[in-house]
Enzyme design. Structure first.
Site, PDB file in Angstrom:
ATOM      1  N   SER A  28      -7.288 -25.695   0.854  1.00  0.00           N
ATOM      2  CA  SER A  28      -8.072 -27.023   1.337  1.00  0.00           C
ATOM      3  C   SER A  28      -8.503 -27.776   0.119  1.00  0.00           C
ATOM      4  O   SER A  28      -9.317 -26.973  -0.787  1.00  0.00           O
ATOM      5  CB  SER A  28      -8.915 -26.902   2.562  1.00  0.00           C
ATOM      6  OG  SER A  28      -9.448 -28.382   2.756  1.00  0.00           O
ATOM      7  N   THR A  36       3.440 -23.601  14.852  1.00  0.00           N
ATOM      8  CA  THR A  36       3.681 -24.375  16.224  1.00  0.00           C
ATOM      9  C   THR A  36       2.884 -25.948  16.166  1.00  0.00           C
ATOM     10  O   THR A  36       3.321 -26.647  17.246  1.00  0.00           O
ATOM     11  CB  THR A  36       2.838 -23.591  17.319  1.00  0.00           C
ATOM     12  OG1 THR A  36       1.589 -23.437  16.931  1.00  0.00           O
ATOM     13  CG2 THR A  36       3.520 -22.286  17.731  1.00  0.00           C
ATOM     14  N   GLY A  77       1.697 -29.032  13.324  1.00  0.00           N
ATOM     15  CA  GLY A  77       1.181 -29.752  12.017  1.00  0.00           C
ATOM     16  C   GLY A  77       1.893 -29.213  10.842  1.00  0.00           C
ATOM     17  O   GLY A  77       3.329 -29.306  10.684  1.00  0.00           O
ATOM     18  N   TYR A 116     -16.235 -23.277   7.391  1.00  0.00           N
ATOM     19  CA  TYR A 116     -14.996 -23.985   7.118  1.00  0.00           C
ATOM     20  C   TYR A 116     -14.824 -23.936   5.599  1.00  0.00           C
ATOM     21  O   TYR A 116     -13.637 -23.564   5.044  1.00  0.00           O
ATOM     22  CB  TYR A 116     -14.581 -25.289   7.793  1.00  0.00           C
ATOM     23  CG  TYR A 116     -12.993 -25.545   7.434  1.00  0.00           C
ATOM     24  CD1 TYR A 116     -11.997 -25.029   7.748  1.00  0.00           C
ATOM     25  CD2 TYR A 116     -12.736 -26.637   6.443  1.00  0.00           C
ATOM     26  CE1 TYR A 116     -10.638 -25.231   7.479  1.00  0.00           C
ATOM     27  CE2 TYR A 116     -11.440 -26.864   6.062  1.00  0.00           C
ATOM     28  CZ  TYR A 116     -10.386 -26.345   6.592  1.00  0.00           C
ATOM     29  OH  TYR A 116      -8.923 -26.582   6.427  1.00  0.00           O
TER      30      TYR A 116
END
Ligand code: NDP
Ligand code: 8X3
Length: 251
Positions: A140, A11, A13, A153
């Site tokens: 990441s 939805t 990025g 994170y």
């Protein structure tokens, strides 16, 4: 026949750009996320713009039953998923570990780690049965380094790094390719989500330099799927040119 691709977190990025890129190349796409209006608008646009089929699956990836029901609800011919892109994820908060909110930790672990596992566990058997498939996990640079206040994170992305290696190992006998893409700074809704809607703080994250665009990551994801069957890109780090790693930036 063109590939069939499922993208989680489409939805916004990076996920939205990836879905768009594969559709543009003629692939059939399944897009997922919680914001139904965005999914519906996206599938309509994709069908119209690229003349390909597209399906929206609306669920919260933290809810195991919702994930399982969504995949079960796919028409049989849509279950032959060639490429699973595990992209849905977020950072919540940027506080020192001793002051951080436990709810933020739970949201990150439930989404970035458990959600990725729930959907992969449903789709991997569909791939092993066909001895065919490609899983792309969006990790990441935070999956190899731990920056100040990044704690959970970073830990969740270290888990994605580890799970990518685990998938590559256990799925090896089935010829399934597993690629991890580990971006640095990409301008998306990521910072808006991390700072809980604080637009001023969020926009500062991308000020004064050229961050990656979601489309840059989408290009790499698509490229990884175009290589001959005997070639796998295992682990790709991509940063803006001004960023060497989590700590060193020429900004
Ligand atoms: P965005 O916030 O722009 O997009 C995140 C996507 O994840 C949205 O589509 C969102 O959909 C979905 N998502 C989040 N939570 C859930 C949930 N509980 N259930 C289902 N879908 C969910 O961020 P990005 O595009 O930047 O992030 C995509 C991935 O890239 C993440 O895994 C992130 O960690 C990673 N990444 C991002 C970087 C960056 O700098 N932006 C750098 C490195 C990695 P919805 O809200 O509709 O559910
Ligand atoms: C998102 C990029 O460096 O802010 O994974 O953690 S970073």
């Amino acid at each position: 026949m063109k590939k069939q691709v499922l993208v989680t977190g489409a939805t916004a990025g990076i996920g939205a750009a990836i879905a768009d890129r594969f559709a543009k190349e003629g692939c059939r796409v399944i897009v997922t996320g919680r914001r139904k209006e965005r999914l519906d608008a996206m599938t309509e646009r994709i069908k119209h713009e690229y003349q390909v089929e597209a399906i929206a699956l609306n669920f919260d990836i933290r809810e195991r039953q919702e994930v399982e029901d969504a995949i079960d609800s796919l028409p049989q011919e849509w279950k032959n998923i060639d490429v699973l892109i595990n992209n849905a994820g977020l950072a919540a908060g940027l506080d020192p570990i001793h002051e951080a909110k436990i709810e933020d930790w739970e949201q990150m672990i439930d989404t970035n780690v458990k959600g990725l596992l729930y959907i992969s566990r449903k789709i991997m058997p569909l791939m092993t049965g066909r001895k065919k498939g490609h899983i792309i996990n969006i990790g990441s640079i935070a999956g190899k380094q731990t920056y100040p206040k990044g704690h959970v994170y970073c830990a969740s992305k270290h888990a994605v790094d580890s799970l990518s290696k685990a998938m590559r190992t256990d799925l090896l006998p089935y010829g399934i390719r597993v690629t991890q893409i580990r971006p640095g700074l990409v301008e998306t809704e990521f910072s808006l989500v991390r700072f809980k809607g604080d637009e001023e703080k969020a926009s500062k994250a991308y000020e004064g330099y050229q961050p990656l665009k979601p489309e840059d990551v989408a290009d790499v994801a698509y490229y990884a799927t175009t290589l001959p069957d005997h070639v796998t890109l295992n682990d790709i780090e991509i940063t803006p040119t001004v960023q060497a790693n989590s700590f060193i930036k020429n900004i």
